[in-house]
Design a protein around this motif. Structure first.
Motif, PDB file in Angstrom:
ATOM      1  N   ASN A  64       0.831  -1.207   0.000  1.00 57.09           N
ATOM      2  CA  ASN A  64       0.000   0.000   0.000  1.00 57.09           C
ATOM      3  C   ASN A  64       0.862   1.252   0.000  1.00 57.09           C
ATOM      4  O   ASN A  64       0.539   2.244  -0.662  1.00 57.09           O
ATOM      5  CB  ASN A  64      -0.933  -0.002   1.210  1.00 57.09           C
ATOM      6  CG  ASN A  64      -2.001  -1.076   1.109  1.00 57.09           C
ATOM      7  OD1 ASN A  64      -2.378  -1.499   0.014  1.00 57.09           O
ATOM      8  ND2 ASN A  64      -2.478  -1.553   2.249  1.00 57.09           N
ATOM      9  N   GLN A  67       2.167   1.746  -3.543  1.00 56.45           N
ATOM     10  CA  GLN A  67       1.114   2.242  -4.432  1.00 56.45           C
ATOM     11  C   GLN A  67       0.802   3.715  -4.204  1.00 56.45           C
ATOM     12  O   GLN A  67       0.538   4.467  -5.137  1.00 56.45           O
ATOM     13  CB  GLN A  67      -0.172   1.430  -4.234  1.00 56.45           C
ATOM     14  CG  GLN A  67      -0.222   0.172  -5.074  1.00 56.45           C
ATOM     15  CD  GLN A  67      -1.639  -0.344  -5.199  1.00 56.45           C
ATOM     16  OE1 GLN A  67      -2.358  -0.428  -4.218  1.00 56.45           O
ATOM     17  NE2 GLN A  67      -2.034  -0.697  -6.401  1.00 56.45           N
ATOM     18  N   GLU A  68       0.861   4.130  -2.953  1.00 62.62           N
ATOM     19  CA  GLU A  68       0.533   5.515  -2.627  1.00 62.62           C
ATOM     20  C   GLU A  68       1.637   6.488  -3.021  1.00 62.62           C
ATOM     21  O   GLU A  68       1.381   7.671  -3.217  1.00 62.62           O
ATOM     22  CB  GLU A  68       0.254   5.648  -1.128  1.00 62.62           C
ATOM     23  CG  GLU A  68      -1.033   4.957  -0.696  1.00 62.62           C
ATOM     24  CD  GLU A  68      -1.154   4.902   0.823  1.00 62.62           C
ATOM     25  OE1 GLU A  68      -0.253   5.436   1.501  1.00 62.62           O
ATOM     26  OE2 GLU A  68      -2.130   4.315   1.310  1.00 62.62           O
ATOM     27  N   ASN A  69       2.881   5.990  -3.124  1.00 63.47           N
ATOM     28  CA  ASN A  69       4.016   6.888  -3.333  1.00 63.47           C
ATOM     29  C   ASN A  69       4.677   6.777  -4.690  1.00 63.47           C
ATOM     30  O   ASN A  69       5.547   7.587  -5.012  1.00 63.47           O
ATOM     31  CB  ASN A  69       5.077   6.652  -2.247  1.00 63.47           C
ATOM     32  CG  ASN A  69       4.624   7.133  -0.888  1.00 63.47           C
ATOM     33  OD1 ASN A  69       4.764   8.294  -0.556  1.00 63.47           O
ATOM     34  ND2 ASN A  69       4.053   6.224  -0.107  1.00 63.47           N
ATOM     35  N   LYS A  74      -0.192   3.578 -10.005  1.00 61.22           N
ATOM     36  CA  LYS A  74      -1.601   3.915  -9.870  1.00 61.22           C
ATOM     37  C   LYS A  74      -2.326   3.861 -11.208  1.00 61.22           C
ATOM     38  O   LYS A  74      -3.530   3.801 -11.264  1.00 61.22           O
ATOM     39  CB  LYS A  74      -1.735   5.327  -9.292  1.00 61.22           C
ATOM     40  CG  LYS A  74      -1.163   5.454  -7.882  1.00 61.22           C
ATOM     41  CD  LYS A  74      -1.283   6.896  -7.411  1.00 61.22           C
ATOM     42  CE  LYS A  74      -0.644   7.068  -6.047  1.00 61.22           C
ATOM     43  NZ  LYS A  74      -0.701   8.472  -5.581  1.00 61.22           N
TER      44      LYS A  74
END
Length: 332
Positions: A64, A67-69, A74
């Protein structure tokens, strides 16, 4: 970081090779190297995957976070995405590409001489024993690896903080330090006058400046085109690998004048330094770190397609809404 890993491997192998060779003979060196490489190869094939989600050791929290960074993860490419063919014509005609290849060729030529021939200089001119040569070589790689890491970090810092005018200026400054620094110090080697410590100090300083190339030409293919960076790297490295012929030329030169190897070595050092300077000058004039027209990023290509699809869908919905509105007006 990959350069640092390669330097770390060279540090360990150089320091151990001289010792193993002296005490156990040359065959054992090849056995140890072969077994070690096989083990690392197996680990690589077992643990390396195309995507983080496929890794057997990754946790949900770590995935996670990735994916966020990392924005690239994305983006979900559309089903009908098509990869563009590599633009050979534009690349081979690009003066910026050839400027990058020129300085890379000069730097790899320099490094090939350091890797394959300075040990011979230590043995023939400085009269070092083989185990001491191994230790000296490991220190050389240690400095190179440390400044590989430092060069990349410094360049990224300058680019992110926008402390200089452009990314191209950052790349040119770092490459100038790498090429001109290594060349100037290489020209000083003859003046150490066969002093072992003096030779090592000058060569270590040369390796320190060489490490700045991680902020110079090494990232340039990615700067030019993220989509085609791997092929650009491959093309440049294929051409520059011909510099590996240098040791084959140096050997016969030394054999031509066996009575005075020192003077022949000085000529070799001078020629390599001058070639390195020329490669650096070419990059300073024509090099660039700006994205090229032929190097559109793949993710940008897919995002644009997705935006177009969403926009088209929105237009269709708006048309349907207008038709319904018009129908209600007619009915009333």
């Amino acid at each position: 970081m990959t350069g640092v890993g390669a330097a770390l491997g060279a540090i360990i192998s150089s320091s151990l090779t001289g010792y193993i060779c002296k005490h156990y003979g040359w065959p054992v060196v090849f056995y140890v190297s072969g077994i070690t490489i096989t083990i690392f190869g197996l680990v690589y094939f077992l643990l390396v995957t195309d995507h983080p989600k496929d890794h057997i050791l990754i946790s949900s929290k770590e995935f996670n976070f990735i994916q966020e960074n990392i924005s690239g993860l994305k983006i979900q490419p559309v089903e009908n995405k098509r990869k563009r063919a590599f633009p050979w014509k534009e690349v081979l005609r690009s003066k910026h590409v050839w400027a990058m290849i020129s300085t890379k060729y000069a730097m790899i030529l320099f490094m090939n001489v350091v890797i394959f021939k300075t040990s011979a200089y230590m043995a023939e001119v400085l009269l070092m024993p083989i185990d001491q040569i191994g230790y000296y070589s490991s220190v050389i790689y240690l400095v190179k690896g440390a400044f590989y890491l430092l060069g990349g970090l410094l360049a990224d810092f300058l680019i992110k903080r926008r402390l200089l005018k452009s990314k191209t200026l950052v790349r040119k400054i770092f490459q100038a330090i790498a090429t001109l620094g290594t060349s100037a110090l290489f020209l000083l080697l003859p003046f150490t006058n066969c002093n072992q410590k003096g030779f090592l100090i000058v060569l270590l300083c040369s390796m320190a400046t060489y490490g700045m190339t991680t902020g110079g030409e090494i990232p340039v293919p990615t700067d030019m085109s993220n989509e085609f960076a791997s092929t650009l790297f491959a093309l440049a490295n294929m051409i520059c690998s011909t510099s590996g012929l240098a040791p084959q030329i140096i050997g016969p030169l030394l054999d031509m004048n066996p009575a005075a190897p020192k003077h022949t070595w000085w000529t070799i050092f001078s020629v390599v330094a001058v070639m390195n300077i020329l490669g650096g000058v070419v990059f300073l004039i024509w090099g660039t770190a700006e994205p090229q027209n032929w190097g559109e990023k793949a993710e940008d290509f897919y995002v644009e397609k997705e935006v177009a699809v969403v926009a088209a869908a929105a237009d269709v919905l708006e048309m349907e809404r207008q038709e319904k509105k018009a129908s209600l007006i007619v009915n009333t």
